[in-house]
Design a protein around this motif. Structure first.
Motif, PDB file in Angstrom:
ATOM      1  N   GLN A  60      47.918  44.986  60.255  1.00 60.18           N
ATOM      2  CA  GLN A  60      49.223  44.507  60.699  1.00 60.18           C
ATOM      3  C   GLN A  60      49.017  43.652  61.940  1.00 60.18           C
ATOM      4  N   LYS A  61      49.423  42.380  61.855  1.00 58.94           N
ATOM      5  CA  LYS A  61      49.090  41.423  62.905  1.00 58.94           C
ATOM      6  C   LYS A  61      49.793  41.673  64.229  1.00 58.94           C
ATOM      7  N   ASP A  62      51.023  42.152  64.212  1.00 59.06           N
ATOM      8  CA  ASP A  62      51.738  42.271  65.486  1.00 59.06           C
ATOM      9  C   ASP A  62      51.150  43.347  66.394  1.00 59.06           C
ATOM     10  N   VAL A  63      50.454  44.341  65.818  1.00 61.40           N
ATOM     11  CA  VAL A  63      49.823  45.377  66.643  1.00 61.40           C
ATOM     12  C   VAL A  63      48.306  45.426  66.451  1.00 61.40           C
ATOM     13  N   TRP A  64      47.766  44.587  65.556  1.00 64.87           N
ATOM     14  CA  TRP A  64      46.339  44.505  65.257  1.00 64.87           C
ATOM     15  C   TRP A  64      45.743  45.871  64.939  1.00 64.87           C
ATOM     16  N   LYS A  65      46.421  46.601  64.045  1.00 65.95           N
ATOM     17  CA  LYS A  65      45.918  47.898  63.603  1.00 65.95           C
ATOM     18  C   LYS A  65      45.768  47.892  62.092  1.00 65.95           C
ATOM     19  N   GLN A  66      44.725  48.566  61.633  1.00 63.68           N
ATOM     20  CA  GLN A  66      44.519  48.693  60.199  1.00 63.68           C
ATOM     21  C   GLN A  66      45.587  49.619  59.641  1.00 63.68           C
ATOM     22  N   ARG A  67      46.325  49.146  58.642  1.00 68.70           N
ATOM     23  CA  ARG A  67      47.399  49.933  58.055  1.00 68.70           C
ATOM     24  C   ARG A  67      47.032  50.501  56.694  1.00 68.70           C
ATOM     25  N   LEU A  68      46.086  49.855  56.007  1.00 64.03           N
ATOM     26  CA  LEU A  68      45.757  50.299  54.661  1.00 64.03           C
ATOM     27  C   LEU A  68      44.344  49.887  54.312  1.00 64.03           C
ATOM     28  N   PHE A  69      43.639  50.775  53.648  1.00 63.04           N
ATOM     29  CA  PHE A  69      42.335  50.446  53.089  1.00 63.04           C
ATOM     30  C   PHE A  69      42.343  50.892  51.640  1.00 63.04           C
ATOM     31  N   LEU A  70      42.085  49.968  50.729  1.00 64.39           N
ATOM     32  CA  LEU A  70      42.012  50.268  49.302  1.00 64.39           C
ATOM     33  C   LEU A  70      40.608  49.968  48.819  1.00 64.39           C
ATOM     34  N   ALA A  71      40.085  50.838  47.980  1.00 66.47           N
ATOM     35  CA  ALA A  71      38.740  50.627  47.446  1.00 66.47           C
ATOM     36  C   ALA A  71      38.766  50.760  45.928  1.00 66.47           C
ATOM     37  N   HIS A  72      37.830  50.099  45.277  1.00 69.69           N
ATOM     38  CA  HIS A  72      37.670  50.215  43.827  1.00 69.69           C
ATOM     39  C   HIS A  72      36.200  50.062  43.500  1.00 69.69           C
ATOM     40  N   LYS A  73      35.852  50.211  42.248  1.00 63.23           N
ATOM     41  CA  LYS A  73      34.445  50.166  41.844  1.00 63.23           C
ATOM     42  C   LYS A  73      34.146  48.942  40.979  1.00 63.23           C
ATOM     43  N   GLU A  74      34.931  47.902  41.101  1.00 63.68           N
ATOM     44  CA  GLU A  74      34.757  46.696  40.286  1.00 63.68           C
ATOM     45  C   GLU A  74      33.843  45.662  40.934  1.00 63.68           C
ATOM     46  N   GLY A  75      33.261  45.961  42.067  1.00 61.01           N
ATOM     47  CA  GLY A  75      32.391  45.008  42.737  1.00 61.01           C
ATOM     48  C   GLY A  75      33.066  44.369  43.938  1.00 61.01           C
ATOM     49  N   ALA A  76      32.400  43.392  44.502  1.00 63.52           N
ATOM     50  CA  ALA A  76      32.883  42.722  45.713  1.00 63.52           C
ATOM     51  C   ALA A  76      34.213  42.031  45.465  1.00 63.52           C
ATOM     52  N   VAL A  77      35.046  42.015  46.487  1.00 64.17           N
ATOM     53  CA  VAL A  77      36.304  41.275  46.425  1.00 64.17           C
ATOM     54  C   VAL A  77      35.974  39.810  46.675  1.00 64.17           C
ATOM     55  N   SER A  78      36.302  38.959  45.702  1.00 63.66           N
ATOM     56  CA  SER A  78      35.971  37.544  45.831  1.00 63.66           C
ATOM     57  C   SER A  78      37.143  36.708  46.322  1.00 63.66           C
ATOM     58  N   ARG A  79      38.365  37.230  46.187  1.00 66.92           N
ATOM     59  CA  ARG A  79      39.536  36.475  46.624  1.00 66.92           C
ATOM     60  C   ARG A  79      40.661  37.444  46.930  1.00 66.92           C
ATOM     61  N   VAL A  80      41.381  37.190  47.992  1.00 69.12           N
ATOM     62  CA  VAL A  80      42.559  37.967  48.351  1.00 69.12           C
ATOM     63  C   VAL A  80      43.663  36.974  48.710  1.00 69.12           C
ATOM     64  N   ALA A  81      44.898  37.283  48.306  1.00 66.51           N
ATOM     65  CA  ALA A  81      46.017  36.377  48.573  1.00 66.51           C
ATOM     66  C   ALA A  81      47.283  37.179  48.851  1.00 66.51           C
ATOM     67  N   CYS A  82      47.946  36.859  49.947  1.00 69.74           N
ATOM     68  CA  CYS A  82      49.230  37.467  50.279  1.00 69.74           C
ATOM     69  C   CYS A  82      50.321  36.701  49.546  1.00 69.74           C
ATOM     70  N   CYS A  83      51.285  37.431  49.001  1.00 68.76           N
ATOM     71  CA  CYS A  83      52.396  36.802  48.286  1.00 68.76           C
ATOM     72  C   CYS A  83      53.259  36.024  49.280  1.00 68.76           C
ATOM     73  N   LEU A  84      53.611  34.803  48.915  1.00 65.70           N
ATOM     74  CA  LEU A  84      54.421  33.961  49.799  1.00 65.70           C
ATOM     75  C   LEU A  84      55.883  34.401  49.846  1.00 65.70           C
ATOM     76  N   HIS A  85      56.351  35.070  48.785  1.00 66.53           N
ATOM     77  CA  HIS A  85      57.771  35.413  48.676  1.00 66.53           C
ATOM     78  C   HIS A  85      58.089  36.847  49.077  1.00 66.53           C
ATOM     79  N   ASP A  86      57.097  37.727  48.995  1.00 67.65           N
ATOM     80  CA  ASP A  86      57.307  39.135  49.322  1.00 67.65           C
ATOM     81  C   ASP A  86      56.012  39.693  49.922  1.00 67.65           C
ATOM     82  N   GLU A  87      56.005  39.946  51.204  1.00 60.46           N
ATOM     83  CA  GLU A  87      54.788  40.366  51.895  1.00 60.46           C
ATOM     84  C   GLU A  87      54.354  41.785  51.557  1.00 60.46           C
ATOM     85  N   ASP A  88      55.088  42.473  50.698  1.00 59.69           N
ATOM     86  CA  ASP A  88      54.665  43.790  50.249  1.00 59.69           C
ATOM     87  C   ASP A  88      53.635  43.704  49.127  1.00 59.69           C
ATOM     88  N   TYR A  89      53.327  42.482  48.654  1.00 61.24           N
ATOM     89  CA  TYR A  89      52.378  42.289  47.570  1.00 61.24           C
ATOM     90  C   TYR A  89      51.169  41.488  48.034  1.00 61.24           C
TER      91      TYR A  89
END
Length: 95
Positions: A60-89
């Motif tokens: 979370q940018k306003d307080v610079w604290k980690q709010r969530l960590f998600l992990a999976h077993k599919e390998g390295a994350v190659s791309r991440v994108a925040c939704c432009l219309h709804d920041e919950d996605y």
């Protein structure tokens, strides 16, 4: 003469002006020899970091604290994108 790149209107904020990202990456344990930060995206509310270990860190940018960590077993994350219309996605891609 080369023309200057045009910056889209959607890029109207500064993430942060830091000398070095080492303190942030160290706090997230992404500076180790084992895990590497593989991709980054930013919205008005979130800093999203993908890692070589398959993790997604949402900070979370306003307080610079980690709010969530998600992990999976599919390998390295190659791309991440925040939704432009709804920041919950946030979208995550692997190989």
């Amino acid at each position: 003469m080369a023309s200057a790149p045009v910056i889209p209107d959607s890029y109207n904020h500064v993430l942060a002006e830091l000398e070095c990202l080492d303190p942030l990456l160290s706090a997230l344990r992404l500076d180790s020899g084992r895990l590497k930060c593989t991709c980054i995206d930013v919205s008005k509310r979130w800093l999203a970091l993908g890692s070589s270990g398959g993790g997604l860190n949402l900070i979370q940018k306003d307080v610079w604290k980690q709010r969530l960590f998600l992990a999976h077993k599919e390998g390295a994350v190659s791309r991440v994108a925040c939704c432009l219309h709804d920041e919950d996605y946030v979208a995550v891609a692997t190989r």
